[in-house]
Write a protein that holds these residues in place. Structure first.
Motif, PDB file in Angstrom:
ATOM      1  N   UNK A   1       0.846  -1.194   0.000  1.00 52.71           N
ATOM      2  CA  UNK A   1       0.000   0.000   0.000  1.00 52.71           C
ATOM      3  C   UNK A   1       0.879   1.241   0.000  1.00 52.71           C
ATOM      4  N   UNK A   2       0.477   2.245  -0.758  1.00 58.24           N
ATOM      5  CA  UNK A   2       1.174   3.527  -0.770  1.00 58.24           C
ATOM      6  C   UNK A   2       0.165   4.622  -0.456  1.00 58.24           C
ATOM      7  N   UNK A   3       0.453   5.355   0.598  1.00 58.60           N
ATOM      8  CA  UNK A   3      -0.401   6.463   0.996  1.00 58.60           C
ATOM      9  C   UNK A   3       0.146   7.780   0.480  1.00 58.60           C
ATOM     10  N   UNK A   4      -0.747   8.692   0.155  1.00 55.80           N
ATOM     11  CA  UNK A   4      -0.368  10.052  -0.237  1.00 55.80           C
ATOM     12  C   UNK A   4      -1.232  11.028   0.560  1.00 55.80           C
ATOM     13  N   UNK A   5      -0.628  12.155   0.934  1.00 53.24           N
ATOM     14  CA  UNK A   5      -1.377  13.174   1.679  1.00 53.24           C
ATOM     15  C   UNK A   5      -0.919  14.550   1.220  1.00 53.24           C
ATOM     16  N   UNK A   6      -1.875  15.403   0.867  1.00 53.23           N
ATOM     17  CA  UNK A   6      -1.589  16.730   0.324  1.00 53.23           C
ATOM     18  C   UNK A   6      -1.638  17.797   1.413  1.00 53.23           C
ATOM     19  N   UNK A   7      -0.644  18.667   1.394  1.00 54.11           N
ATOM     20  CA  UNK A   7      -0.593  19.826   2.291  1.00 54.11           C
ATOM     21  C   UNK A   7      -0.464  21.073   1.420  1.00 54.11           C
ATOM     22  N   UNK A   8      -1.358  22.016   1.602  1.00 55.19           N
ATOM     23  CA  UNK A   8      -1.386  23.210   0.759  1.00 55.19           C
ATOM     24  C   UNK A   8      -0.706  24.381   1.457  1.00 55.19           C
ATOM     25  N   UNK A   9      -0.231  25.314   0.632  1.00 51.63           N
ATOM     26  CA  UNK A   9       0.374  26.539   1.163  1.00 51.63           C
ATOM     27  C   UNK A   9      -0.587  27.217   2.138  1.00 51.63           C
ATOM     28  N   UNK A  10      -0.072  27.690   3.235  1.00 49.93           N
ATOM     29  CA  UNK A  10      -0.888  28.320   4.259  1.00 49.93           C
ATOM     30  C   UNK A  10      -1.170  27.403   5.433  1.00 49.93           C
TER      31      UNK A  10
ATOM     32  N   UNK B   1      -0.626  23.979  10.866  1.00 46.72           N
ATOM     33  CA  UNK B   1      -0.879  23.055  11.971  1.00 46.72           C
ATOM     34  C   UNK B   1      -1.200  21.678  11.412  1.00 46.72           C
ATOM     35  N   UNK B   2      -1.086  20.667  12.261  1.00 46.02           N
ATOM     36  CA  UNK B   2      -1.462  19.306  11.896  1.00 46.02           C
ATOM     37  C   UNK B   2      -1.969  18.596  13.141  1.00 46.02           C
ATOM     38  N   UNK B   3      -2.620  17.453  12.993  1.00 46.51           N
ATOM     39  CA  UNK B   3      -3.239  16.790  14.146  1.00 46.51           C
ATOM     40  C   UNK B   3      -2.235  16.482  15.266  1.00 46.51           C
ATOM     41  N   UNK B   4      -2.612  16.818  16.469  1.00 42.54           N
ATOM     42  CA  UNK B   4      -1.752  16.554  17.620  1.00 42.54           C
ATOM     43  C   UNK B   4      -1.569  15.045  17.797  1.00 42.54           C
ATOM     44  N   UNK B   5      -0.345  14.642  18.015  1.00 40.24           N
ATOM     45  CA  UNK B   5      -0.055  13.225  18.194  1.00 40.24           C
ATOM     46  C   UNK B   5       0.282  12.484  16.924  1.00 40.24           C
TER      47      UNK B   5
END
Length: 214
Positions: A38-47, A50-54
């Motif tokens: 399995x290969x996961x991808x996750x997008x983070x945009x400019x601006x 913060x990200x989920x704690x933990x």
């Protein structure tokens, strides 16, 4: 050694370079002897700041913590998981199928409206196994320890691990003799004892397993 707790420092540096989008990529199941990769991808945009704690690399989270983190990751941004089957791995090899699973995940992300072609792809590790599988070139950057140090890659890792684990738990219902609910297709003692007693299934990577001769 990379830190256990990720940050957005690398992603912010990419934004400073002019990118508006960073897509973290990580694989799960490369070393298993049964089940898909399995290969996961996750997008983070400019601006994003913060990200989920933990949030951590999936290998550093217990199964319970990963399951609790998964909806937080999904709520944090767009992502997807691509798979390549055991049969495909047997036929084409793990390297090629890592790339194909990653391509499938990126296609799903693109279909959801994410401008993948404009992104910087941040790939965990030192080897770029993704680019050879792509039909159109993307900007791919490898980084050793990115699954621990980069929030986007840690999120991709959690996505891939949770979805693959769910598939292996479902497969366990049909084939409980291999202990997949606990070993998730990796080569544990219980798994190999099941192979000795019952042989191989369609979910096993047949070319990876040497069985004793009668």
């Amino acid at each position: 050694m990379p830190p256990k707790d990720p940050t957005l420092d690398v992603e912010l540096g990419c934004f400073d370079e002019g990118f508006d989008l960073v897509i973290g990529v990580d694989e799960v199941g490369r070393g298993a002897v049964a089940g898909p990769v399995a290969v996961g991808v996750h997008a983070v945009v400019r601006g994003t700041c913060e990200f989920p704690e933990g949030l951590r690399d999936s290998k550093l989270l217990s199964e319970k913590r990963r399951e609790a983190m998964a909806p937080l990751v999904r709520g944090w941004g767009a992502g997807a998981v691509g798979f390549a089957s055991a049969e495909e791995i047997d036929e084409h090899g793990i390297g090629a199928m890592l790339g194909e699973a990653g391509r499938r995940a990126l296609l799903e992300l693109h279909a959801a409206g994410v401008a993948v072609e404009r992104a910087l792809i941040l790939l965990d590790g030192s080897h770029d196994w993704l680019t050879p599988a792509l039909r159109s070139p993307l900007r791919v950057r490898t980084r050793v320890g990115a699954d621990r140090s980069c929030a986007s890659v840690a999120a991709a890792s959690v996505r891939a691990k949770v979805e693959r684990d769910a598939l292996m738990r479902e497969a366990h219902e049909a084939h409980p003799e291999y202990g997949w609910s606990s070993n998730k297709g990796y080569g544990s003692r219980a798994h190999y004892e099941g192979i000795t007693a019952r042989g191989l299934t369609e979910l096993h990577r047949h070319t990876w397993i040497t069985r004793p001769r009668a």
